[in-house]
Design a protein around this motif. Sequence first.
Motif, PDB file in Angstrom:
ATOM      1  N   ASP A  60       0.855  -1.185   0.000  1.00 17.79           N
ATOM      2  CA  ASP A  60       0.000   0.000   0.000  1.00 17.79           C
ATOM      3  C   ASP A  60       0.893   1.238   0.000  1.00 17.79           C
ATOM      4  N   VAL A  61       1.076   1.818  -1.185  1.00 20.28           N
ATOM      5  CA  VAL A  61       2.019   2.937  -1.331  1.00 20.28           C
ATOM      6  C   VAL A  61       1.572   4.131  -0.497  1.00 20.28           C
ATOM      7  N   ASP A  62       0.288   4.449  -0.525  1.00 22.94           N
ATOM      8  CA  ASP A  62      -0.214   5.596   0.239  1.00 22.94           C
ATOM      9  C   ASP A  62       0.039   5.417   1.727  1.00 22.94           C
ATOM     10  N   LYS A  63      -0.152   4.206   2.208  1.00 19.96           N
ATOM     11  CA  LYS A  63       0.102   3.911   3.617  1.00 19.96           C
ATOM     12  C   LYS A  63       1.568   4.140   3.967  1.00 19.96           C
ATOM     13  N   VAL A  64       2.447   3.690   3.086  1.00 19.96           N
ATOM     14  CA  VAL A  64       3.891   3.855   3.309  1.00 19.96           C
ATOM     15  C   VAL A  64       4.261   5.328   3.352  1.00 19.96           C
ATOM     16  N   LEU A  65       3.803   6.092   2.358  1.00 18.69           N
ATOM     17  CA  LEU A  65       4.158   7.512   2.292  1.00 18.69           C
ATOM     18  C   LEU A  65       3.570   8.287   3.468  1.00 18.69           C
ATOM     19  N   ASN A  66       2.357   7.945   3.882  1.00 20.10           N
ATOM     20  CA  ASN A  66       1.750   8.607   5.045  1.00 20.10           C
ATOM     21  C   ASN A  66       2.539   8.323   6.314  1.00 20.10           C
ATOM     22  N   ALA A  67       3.027   7.090   6.438  1.00 16.67           N
ATOM     23  CA  ALA A  67       3.809   6.728   7.616  1.00 16.67           C
ATOM     24  C   ALA A  67       5.146   7.469   7.652  1.00 16.67           C
ATOM     25  N   VAL A  68       5.778   7.607   6.480  1.00 19.17           N
ATOM     26  CA  VAL A  68       7.036   8.362   6.401  1.00 19.17           C
ATOM     27  C   VAL A  68       6.785   9.826   6.752  1.00 19.17           C
ATOM     28  N   GLU A  69       5.707  10.384   6.217  1.00 16.26           N
ATOM     29  CA  GLU A  69       5.359  11.778   6.498  1.00 16.26           C
ATOM     30  C   GLU A  69       5.144  12.000   7.996  1.00 16.26           C
ATOM     31  N   GLU A  70       4.469  11.077   8.635  1.00 19.49           N
ATOM     32  CA  GLU A  70       4.223  11.193  10.074  1.00 19.49           C
ATOM     33  C   GLU A  70       5.525  11.086  10.866  1.00 19.49           C
ATOM     34  N   VAL A 129      15.528  13.999   0.852  1.00 19.24           N
ATOM     35  CA  VAL A 129      15.078  12.735   0.277  1.00 19.24           C
ATOM     36  C   VAL A 129      13.694  12.954  -0.325  1.00 19.24           C
ATOM     37  N   HIS A 130      13.462  12.374  -1.495  1.00 19.85           N
ATOM     38  CA  HIS A 130      12.164  12.483  -2.162  1.00 19.85           C
ATOM     39  C   HIS A 130      11.665  11.075  -2.492  1.00 19.85           C
ATOM     40  N   LEU A 131      10.471  10.755  -1.995  1.00 16.56           N
ATOM     41  CA  LEU A 131       9.837   9.463  -2.243  1.00 16.56           C
ATOM     42  C   LEU A 131       8.573   9.682  -3.063  1.00 16.56           C
ATOM     43  N   ARG A 132       8.449   8.921  -4.150  1.00 15.37           N
ATOM     44  CA  ARG A 132       7.234   9.057  -4.959  1.00 15.37           C
ATOM     45  C   ARG A 132       7.020   7.808  -5.795  1.00 15.37           C
ATOM     46  N   LYS A 133       5.748   7.546  -6.083  1.00 12.31           N
ATOM     47  CA  LYS A 133       5.408   6.435  -6.959  1.00 12.31           C
ATOM     48  C   LYS A 133       5.636   6.870  -8.393  1.00 12.31           C
ATOM     49  N   SER A 134       6.340   6.055  -9.175  1.00 11.05           N
ATOM     50  CA  SER A 134       6.645   6.399 -10.567  1.00 11.05           C
ATOM     51  C   SER A 134       5.381   6.413 -11.412  1.00 11.05           C
ATOM     52  N   ASN A 135       5.345   7.346 -12.393  1.00  8.65           N
ATOM     53  CA  ASN A 135       4.256   7.388 -13.366  1.00  8.65           C
ATOM     54  C   ASN A 135       4.484   6.437 -14.530  1.00  8.65           C
ATOM     55  N   THR A 136       5.700   5.918 -14.662  1.00  5.76           N
ATOM     56  CA  THR A 136       6.051   5.145 -15.850  1.00  5.76           C
ATOM     57  C   THR A 136       6.481   3.711 -15.561  1.00  5.76           C
TER      58      THR A 136
END
Length: 462
Positions: free
Chosen positions: A390-400, A422-429
């Motif tokens: 769950d990418v959104d869950k991961v990014l939300n946890a890092v943000e917190e 550091v920049h974390l993001r889901k790739s568009n490609t």
Amino acid sequence: MTLIKSISGIRGTIGGHVGDNLTPIDAVKFAAAYGTWIKQQRQKENYKVVVGRDARISGKMIQNLVMNTLIGQGINVVNVGLSTTPTVEVAVPMEHADGGIILTASHNPKQWNALKLLNDKGEFLDGDDGAKILDIVKGDTMVFADVDNLGKITKNDAYFDLHIIEVLDLPLVNVKSIEESKFKVVVDGVNSSGGIAIPLLLERLGVHVVKLYCEPNGHFPHNPEPLKEHLTDISNKVVKERADFGIVVDPDVDRLAFIDENGDMFGEEYTLVACADYVLSRTPGNTVSNMSSTRALRDVTEKYGGKYEASAVGEVNVVKLMKKNNVVIGGEGNGGIIYPELHYGRDALVGVALFLSLLADKKMTVSQLRKTYPSYFMSKKKIELTPDLDVDKVLNAVEEHYRNEKLTTIDGVKIDFAESWVHLRKSNTEPIIRVYTEAKTQGEADTLAKRIIAEITEIAKL
């Protein structure tokens, strides 16, 4: 095998099952949806679309499918054949066309291909228009022309030359000074269309060209993403030939990297920094790059009294902010130069011309030039996505976890520390999470990346 449908186009691996891979059926459906969108937007009697491709093995097949789909909708096609992404972008307004399609998967390996979609300005579609095309595909509302109203295909092989003329006519491209410098340059065209376009440009500038992998047969001799670990051959060739430097492009020629005279990477991130340095020294103003790009562009911009701002990742996002801020040059840290004086698209040809003008002006080696810029080091890692992650869950946890640091969340999560980021993001490609870090030393950047990846791995287990 993968098929990725997004607002920026459709990208996938060739073969396999319909809907799971980039099959002929998928290519036709997406081309038809684009043609339908063109008609809805323009609402006129005659329509024209420019279509070009890189040298991928599947390129001719996909191009024929796309072109014949469009003429089946009553849309005329200008076939520019083997081309580059920026060349098609330049061709669209020259042809007074309603749009353009480039068949390329950019830096992806040879089994991939994609349809990149342009508007009537020769620029990538924005999110709203991309979403409309996805809706047309889902709704299956494509309509085709009757036999008396089919479109026609016209071949035009002149656009490499026309693109190069446009570059050479730019006021800041100092053709005379470049010719007098008598540069010797090695070009790695990764056996795609850059192996034609870049040498043609260099020869027009009086540069002695040594070609490496410039046969446009689509058999990439190494991973086509222009990163250090993939570029051993050109590094050795530059030293062996005693060349002034080396030029590396990706298959569709919108990314640009340099190798210095010692065979060392100039740094893909520093392609834009160097070109901006040259442009800003003559036309002071503002700059834009994306959030995953080096801080060095900010430093150089501020040196000339300009303002720097970062956009979300993606060319369309960079261009939107560039227009808003009225910038003189911008782009992406992956070696993508966007010079509005020519067009709003990443363009390795204009990047080469500006870089050569800078070198001719400075009268120094490429390694000496690199030392004049602020020194930052970047690590670019990726995490393969699994169906259960769950990418959104991961990014939300890092943000917190990093809520007390400076955070930017317009595109994934970017954490700005005092001396690093550091920049974390889901790739568009690709089905991956990109993990980019930057610090004052390579060791610090690598360590930060490893730490963040370890934290993500732990989060994913929860």
